[in-house]
Design a protein around this motif. Structure first.
Motif, PDB file in Angstrom:
ATOM      1  N   LEU A  77       0.856  -1.193   0.027  1.00 26.59           N
ATOM      2  CA  LEU A  77       0.009   0.057  -0.099  1.00 26.59           C
ATOM      3  C   LEU A  77       0.784   1.273   0.122  1.00 26.59           C
ATOM      4  CD1 LEU A  77      -2.750   1.404   0.109  1.00 26.59           C
ATOM      5  CD2 LEU A  77      -2.731   1.016   2.789  1.00 26.59           C
ATOM      6  N   LEU A  78       1.834   1.276   0.836  1.00 28.55           N
ATOM      7  CA  LEU A  78       2.863   2.354   0.882  1.00 28.55           C
ATOM      8  C   LEU A  78       3.514   2.637  -0.548  1.00 28.55           C
ATOM      9  CD1 LEU A  78       4.531   2.065   4.132  1.00 28.55           C
ATOM     10  CD2 LEU A  78       3.403   3.774   3.514  1.00 28.55           C
ATOM     11  N   GLY A  79       3.889   1.476  -1.028  1.00 27.26           N
ATOM     12  CA  GLY A  79       4.524   1.480  -2.561  1.00 27.26           C
ATOM     13  C   GLY A  79       3.552   2.136  -3.427  1.00 27.26           C
ATOM     14  N   LYS A  80       2.070   1.864  -3.376  1.00 29.30           N
ATOM     15  CA  LYS A  80       1.496   2.288  -4.379  1.00 29.30           C
ATOM     16  C   LYS A  80       0.979   3.843  -4.220  1.00 29.30           C
ATOM     17  CE  LYS A  80      -3.216   1.555  -6.735  1.00 29.30           C
ATOM     18  NZ  LYS A  80      -4.243   0.608  -6.630  1.00 29.30           N
ATOM     19  N   PRO A 140      10.740  -6.467 -10.413  1.00 26.71           N
ATOM     20  CA  PRO A 140      11.392  -6.981  -9.385  1.00 26.71           C
ATOM     21  C   PRO A 140      11.816  -8.334  -9.638  1.00 26.71           C
ATOM     22  CG  PRO A 140       9.124  -5.873  -8.650  1.00 26.71           C
ATOM     23  CD  PRO A 140       9.205  -5.962 -10.170  1.00 26.71           C
ATOM     24  N   LEU A 141      11.603  -9.007 -10.591  1.00 21.44           N
ATOM     25  CA  LEU A 141      12.115 -10.310 -10.890  1.00 21.44           C
ATOM     26  C   LEU A 141      13.384 -10.510 -11.594  1.00 21.44           C
ATOM     27  CD1 LEU A 141       8.492 -12.029 -11.721  1.00 21.44           C
ATOM     28  CD2 LEU A 141       9.747 -11.576  -9.604  1.00 21.44           C
ATOM     29  N   ALA A 142      13.846  -9.194 -11.854  1.00 17.73           N
ATOM     30  CA  ALA A 142      15.193  -9.212 -12.777  1.00 17.73           C
ATOM     31  C   ALA A 142      16.116  -9.590 -11.555  1.00 17.73           C
ATOM     32  CB  ALA A 142      15.393  -7.819 -13.132  1.00 17.73           C
ATOM     33  N   PRO A 143      17.314 -10.233 -11.835  1.00 20.07           N
ATOM     34  CA  PRO A 143      18.302 -10.744 -10.961  1.00 20.07           C
ATOM     35  C   PRO A 143      19.282  -9.385 -10.697  1.00 20.07           C
ATOM     36  CG  PRO A 143      18.878 -11.672 -12.916  1.00 20.07           C
ATOM     37  CD  PRO A 143      17.482 -10.909 -13.192  1.00 20.07           C
ATOM     38  N   VAL A 144      19.742  -9.729  -9.486  1.00 20.14           N
ATOM     39  CA  VAL A 144      20.893  -8.531  -9.253  1.00 20.14           C
ATOM     40  C   VAL A 144      21.844  -8.407 -10.389  1.00 20.14           C
ATOM     41  CG1 VAL A 144      22.816  -7.693  -7.585  1.00 20.14           C
ATOM     42  CG2 VAL A 144      20.549  -8.360  -6.732  1.00 20.14           C
ATOM     43  N   LEU A 145      22.402  -7.202 -10.853  1.00 20.66           N
ATOM     44  CA  LEU A 145      23.290  -7.396 -12.019  1.00 20.66           C
ATOM     45  C   LEU A 145      24.618  -7.949 -11.549  1.00 20.66           C
ATOM     46  CD1 LEU A 145      23.631  -6.088 -14.984  1.00 20.66           C
ATOM     47  CD2 LEU A 145      24.908  -4.044 -13.631  1.00 20.66           C
ATOM     48  N   HIS A 146      25.043  -8.804 -12.348  1.00 16.42           N
ATOM     49  CA  HIS A 146      26.388  -9.602 -12.342  1.00 16.42           C
ATOM     50  C   HIS A 146      26.816  -9.831 -13.703  1.00 16.42           C
ATOM     51  CE1 HIS A 146      23.223 -12.586 -12.910  1.00 16.42           C
ATOM     52  NE2 HIS A 146      24.114 -13.539 -13.149  1.00 16.42           N
ATOM     53  N   ALA A 164      20.436   0.596 -12.566  1.00 13.37           N
ATOM     54  CA  ALA A 164      19.790  -0.014 -11.182  1.00 13.37           C
ATOM     55  C   ALA A 164      20.213  -1.301 -11.105  1.00 13.37           C
ATOM     56  CB  ALA A 164      18.175   0.309 -11.418  1.00 13.37           C
ATOM     57  N   THR A 165      21.386  -1.751 -10.380  1.00 11.03           N
ATOM     58  CA  THR A 165      22.113  -2.890 -10.254  1.00 11.03           C
ATOM     59  C   THR A 165      21.314  -3.945  -9.270  1.00 11.03           C
ATOM     60  OG1 THR A 165      23.554  -2.237  -8.592  1.00 11.03           O
ATOM     61  CG2 THR A 165      24.258  -1.864 -10.929  1.00 11.03           C
ATOM     62  N   GLY A 166      20.865  -3.213  -8.307  1.00 11.67           N
ATOM     63  CA  GLY A 166      20.315  -4.060  -7.080  1.00 11.67           C
ATOM     64  C   GLY A 166      21.475  -4.611  -6.403  1.00 11.67           C
ATOM     65  N   ARG A 167      22.542  -4.096  -6.449  1.00 11.90           N
ATOM     66  CA  ARG A 167      23.687  -4.704  -5.406  1.00 11.90           C
ATOM     67  C   ARG A 167      23.640  -4.243  -4.011  1.00 11.90           C
ATOM     68  NH1 ARG A 167      27.828  -7.462  -8.321  1.00 11.90           N
ATOM     69  NH2 ARG A 167      29.391  -6.622  -6.867  1.00 11.90           N
ATOM     70  N   ARG A 168      23.263  -3.212  -3.901  1.00 10.25           N
ATOM     71  CA  ARG A 168      23.285  -2.381  -2.586  1.00 10.25           C
ATOM     72  C   ARG A 168      21.959  -2.749  -1.856  1.00 10.25           C
ATOM     73  NH1 ARG A 168      21.598   2.187   0.080  1.00 10.25           N
ATOM     74  NH2 ARG A 168      20.501   3.197  -1.827  1.00 10.25           N
ATOM     75  N   LEU A 169      20.670  -2.842  -2.346  1.00 10.20           N
ATOM     76  CA  LEU A 169      19.415  -3.042  -1.610  1.00 10.20           C
ATOM     77  C   LEU A 169      19.142  -4.332  -2.131  1.00 10.20           C
ATOM     78  CD1 LEU A 169      17.532   0.322  -2.282  1.00 10.20           C
ATOM     79  CD2 LEU A 169      19.129  -0.327  -0.267  1.00 10.20           C
ATOM     80  N   GLY A 170      19.820  -5.120  -2.919  1.00 11.54           N
ATOM     81  CA  GLY A 170      19.353  -6.463  -3.043  1.00 11.54           C
ATOM     82  C   GLY A 170      18.186  -6.616  -4.195  1.00 11.54           C
ATOM     83  N   ASN A 171      17.735  -5.430  -4.601  1.00 14.65           N
ATOM     84  CA  ASN A 171      16.627  -5.928  -5.846  1.00 14.65           C
ATOM     85  C   ASN A 171      16.921  -4.551  -6.625  1.00 14.65           C
ATOM     86  OD1 ASN A 171      13.855  -5.404  -6.854  1.00 14.65           O
ATOM     87  ND2 ASN A 171      13.084  -6.237  -5.208  1.00 14.65           N
ATOM     88  N   PRO A 172      17.000  -4.787  -7.954  1.00 15.62           N
ATOM     89  CA  PRO A 172      17.009  -3.556  -9.022  1.00 15.62           C
ATOM     90  C   PRO A 172      15.633  -2.967  -9.001  1.00 15.62           C
ATOM     91  CG  PRO A 172      17.949  -5.831  -9.830  1.00 15.62           C
ATOM     92  CD  PRO A 172      16.988  -6.288  -8.549  1.00 15.62           C
ATOM     93  N   ALA A 173      14.830  -3.428  -8.956  1.00 17.47           N
ATOM     94  CA  ALA A 173      13.525  -2.598  -8.761  1.00 17.47           C
ATOM     95  C   ALA A 173      13.423  -1.322  -7.812  1.00 17.47           C
ATOM     96  CB  ALA A 173      12.301  -3.283  -8.872  1.00 17.47           C
ATOM     97  N   ALA A 265       9.300  -1.315  -4.661  1.00 15.06           N
ATOM     98  CA  ALA A 265       9.616  -2.625  -5.386  1.00 15.06           C
ATOM     99  C   ALA A 265       8.616  -3.550  -4.678  1.00 15.06           C
ATOM    100  CB  ALA A 265      10.827  -3.050  -4.788  1.00 15.06           C
ATOM    101  N   GLY A 266       8.103  -3.346  -3.300  1.00 14.19           N
ATOM    102  CA  GLY A 266       7.100  -4.069  -2.709  1.00 14.19           C
ATOM    103  C   GLY A 266       5.645  -4.363  -3.398  1.00 14.19           C
ATOM    104  N   TYR A 267       5.313  -3.028  -3.845  1.00  9.58           N
ATOM    105  CA  TYR A 267       4.189  -3.137  -4.629  1.00  9.58           C
ATOM    106  C   TYR A 267       4.459  -3.686  -6.043  1.00  9.58           C
ATOM    107  CZ  TYR A 267       0.330  -0.661  -7.606  1.00  9.58           C
ATOM    108  OH  TYR A 267      -0.601  -0.547  -8.184  1.00  9.58           O
ATOM    109  N   GLU A 268       5.371  -3.172  -6.602  1.00  7.68           N
ATOM    110  CA  GLU A 268       5.389  -3.585  -8.208  1.00  7.68           C
ATOM    111  C   GLU A 268       5.667  -5.392  -7.926  1.00  7.68           C
ATOM    112  OE1 GLU A 268       8.115   0.194  -9.726  1.00  7.68           O
ATOM    113  OE2 GLU A 268       9.172  -1.736  -9.044  1.00  7.68           O
ATOM    114  N   SER A 269       5.882  -5.871  -6.937  1.00  6.25           N
ATOM    115  CA  SER A 269       6.088  -7.389  -6.858  1.00  6.25           C
ATOM    116  C   SER A 269       4.694  -7.844  -6.816  1.00  6.25           C
ATOM    117  CB  SER A 269       7.080  -7.798  -5.827  1.00  6.25           C
ATOM    118  OG  SER A 269       8.263  -7.405  -5.753  1.00  6.25           O
TER     119      SER A 269
END
Length: 495
Positions: A77-80, A140-146, A164-173, A265-269
């Protein structure tokens, strides 16, 4: 016979349709506020989208009266609410969803802009991005960039250039959500602290504190925070963090900005954005069958047309995401309709988004990997990737094909390719099929898209092994389009 693509010379279309202040006969600097530079048709359609954003936001805010008890649903809800909040832009006029509405599969919702500029205006309405908006469904289903050593390829991340690599927050989204707020040509805030400050003034503050903690907004804001946050970015080089906070409060603001991104990212998931509810999914579940044309198109997609070699439809242990999360240069021609080419002269604050002017070439992933050239950088560049920059120049992330044809009505125009050069699925399929067999177009060639194609924007690292001369018939192209139309979410089986 296909209608040729109408691609007028850059300055003619920019002067006539988009940037009235940037025509060759007007040497004055472009305006830095207002929307008078947009065509009347674009303004009307934008107003309709903005009204729909307001309606959705108001309806979603009503849910705060009886919020969900489940924390996961509270985060969604917050994400939306964050995505539909126009106050998180410098002029309080642009929500994230202006470029990502559900009726178009969470990509550009303005047909007139898709048809003309391809890119969308920012909160400062005379500023435009260099690319068309991507979908944020399934992001949000994209893997962390590697770097995948077996493939010899960079894999994962979000944005066309994977930044947006996702390497810091663990999620590219989540990291993708951190790009637009301070991108000067998008939401335009001068400091991430401004996004946090604006959120602290909004009706969802209480729920945010309930989910993430009271410390989220326990920040001593300076007396001039309103003035600073009402000033479009980028900030001055001498003052890169213009909201002057103590080290403790700067740390709190950064942590809260991360939590805002994680909420998005939670809302997008959630099933609202990433539902796997297309006809294709129903077919895979044994609930319905493809038509004969759709079945033929799927066979071509997996065979002769070689589409699924990049737009993968699943494999062992894989969901059918219709992307392999790598990058490719398909040789897309430059799109002269992009207003970005004309943004080479400084605005009122001395900021010019594109100093290169019409000589600009989008280097894609390679530019990000070498550490420069982007308008926003939500993720840091890993120095260990620098050696991959040359091999990725000109390459763009392979987008998912899910919702590739989702539109609110049949005549609605969608744009395709990183720069929106193509304005129909048929056109881009025909390009994949004939890029290397048709002649090169002359300037203003009436056969463009039918008997000829313009030169690629860049041939660096161009994909020459999987496309360009596929030998598809017109009917086979149509069948592939019909199959891709089965990837639209919201399908309801008859009966």
């Amino acid at each position: 016979m296909r209608a040729p693509l109408a691609l007028p010379p850059i300055m003619a279309i920019v002067a006539a349709v988009v940037l009235e202040g940037c025509s060759p006969g007007r040497p004055s600097a472009p305006k830095d506020a207002g929307d008078s530079s947009l065509s009347p048709a674009a303004r009307r359609e934008l107003a309709q989208v903005e009204a729909e954003i307001d309606r959705i936001e108001a309806s979603t805010l009503q849910r705060l009266a009886k919020p969900p008890g489940n924390q996961v649903q509270q985060v969604e809800l917050l994400g939306k609410l964050l995505l539909y909040d126009k106050h998180l832009s410098v002029n309080r006029n642009e929500a994230c969803t202006l470029c990502h509405m559900p009726e178009t599969g969470f990509t550009g919702p303005v047909s007139e802009l898709n048809r003309t500029t391809a890119a969308y205006p920012g909160s400062v309405r005379t500023r435009f991005s260099n690319r068309k908006p991507q979908t944020h469904s399934y992001a949000p289903l994209a893997p962390v960039l590697h770097f995948d050593r077996d493939k010899g390829d960079m894999v994962g991340g979000n944005f066309w250039d994977m930044r947006a690599t996702g390497r810091r927050l663990g999620n590219p989204a989540a990291e993708q959500a951190q790009g637009p707020p301070t991108n000067p040509v998008e939401m335009g805030l001068p400091d991430i602290a401004c996004a946090v400050y604006r959120a602290s003034q909004r009706p969802y503050r209480g729920m945010f504190e309930q989910v993430w903690g009271k410390q989220a907004f326990a920040i001593a804001w300076p007396g001039n925070v309103e003035q600073v946050c009402n000033t479009p970015g980028p900030p001055p080089n001498a003052d890169p963090l213009p909201v002057h906070l103590s080290p403790r409060d700067r740390g709190l603001a950064s942590a809260t900005f991360d939590q805002m991104a994680q909420s998005i990212a939670g809302y997008e998931s959630s099933a609202e954005v990433t539902p796997f509810s297309s006809k294709y999914d129903a077919v895979q579940g044994g609930k319905v069958k493809f038509t004969a044309q759709e079945e033929a198109g799927y066979a071509l997609f997996r065979g002769k047309a070689r589409c699924n070699e990049c737009h993968r439809d699943g494999g062992p242990g894989e969901e059918p995401m219709f992307t392999d999360f790598t990058a490719s240069n398909i040789g897309t021609p430059a799109n002269p309709r992009l207003p970005f080419y004309a943004e080479n002269r400084p605005y009122a604050q001395g900021y010019a988004p594109n100093p290169a002017g019409r000589s600009y070439v989008d280097g894609g992933v390679g530019i990000f990997l070498e550490g420069g050239g982007v308008l926003s950088r939500p993720s840091a560049v890993d120095a260990r990737w620098a050696g991959q920059a040359k091999d990725n120049m000109g390459r763009m992330r392979v987008p998912t094909l899910r919702n590739v044809d989702k539109r609110p009505y049949p005549a609605f125009v969608k744009a395709y390719g990183h720069n929106g050069y193509f304005t129909s699925l048929k056109a881009i399929v025909h390009y994949y099929n004939t890029r290397d067999t048709l002649a090169r177009c002359k300037p203003n060639d009436p056969g463009e898209g039918t008997t000829c194609w313009p030169a690629p924007e860049t041939t660096q690292n161009m994909n020459t092994s999987k496309m360009g001369r596929l030998g598809l018939t017109d009917a086979e192209e149509d069948a592939i389009v019909a199959f891709m139309q089965t990837l639209t979410d919201g399908y309801r089986a008859p009966g």
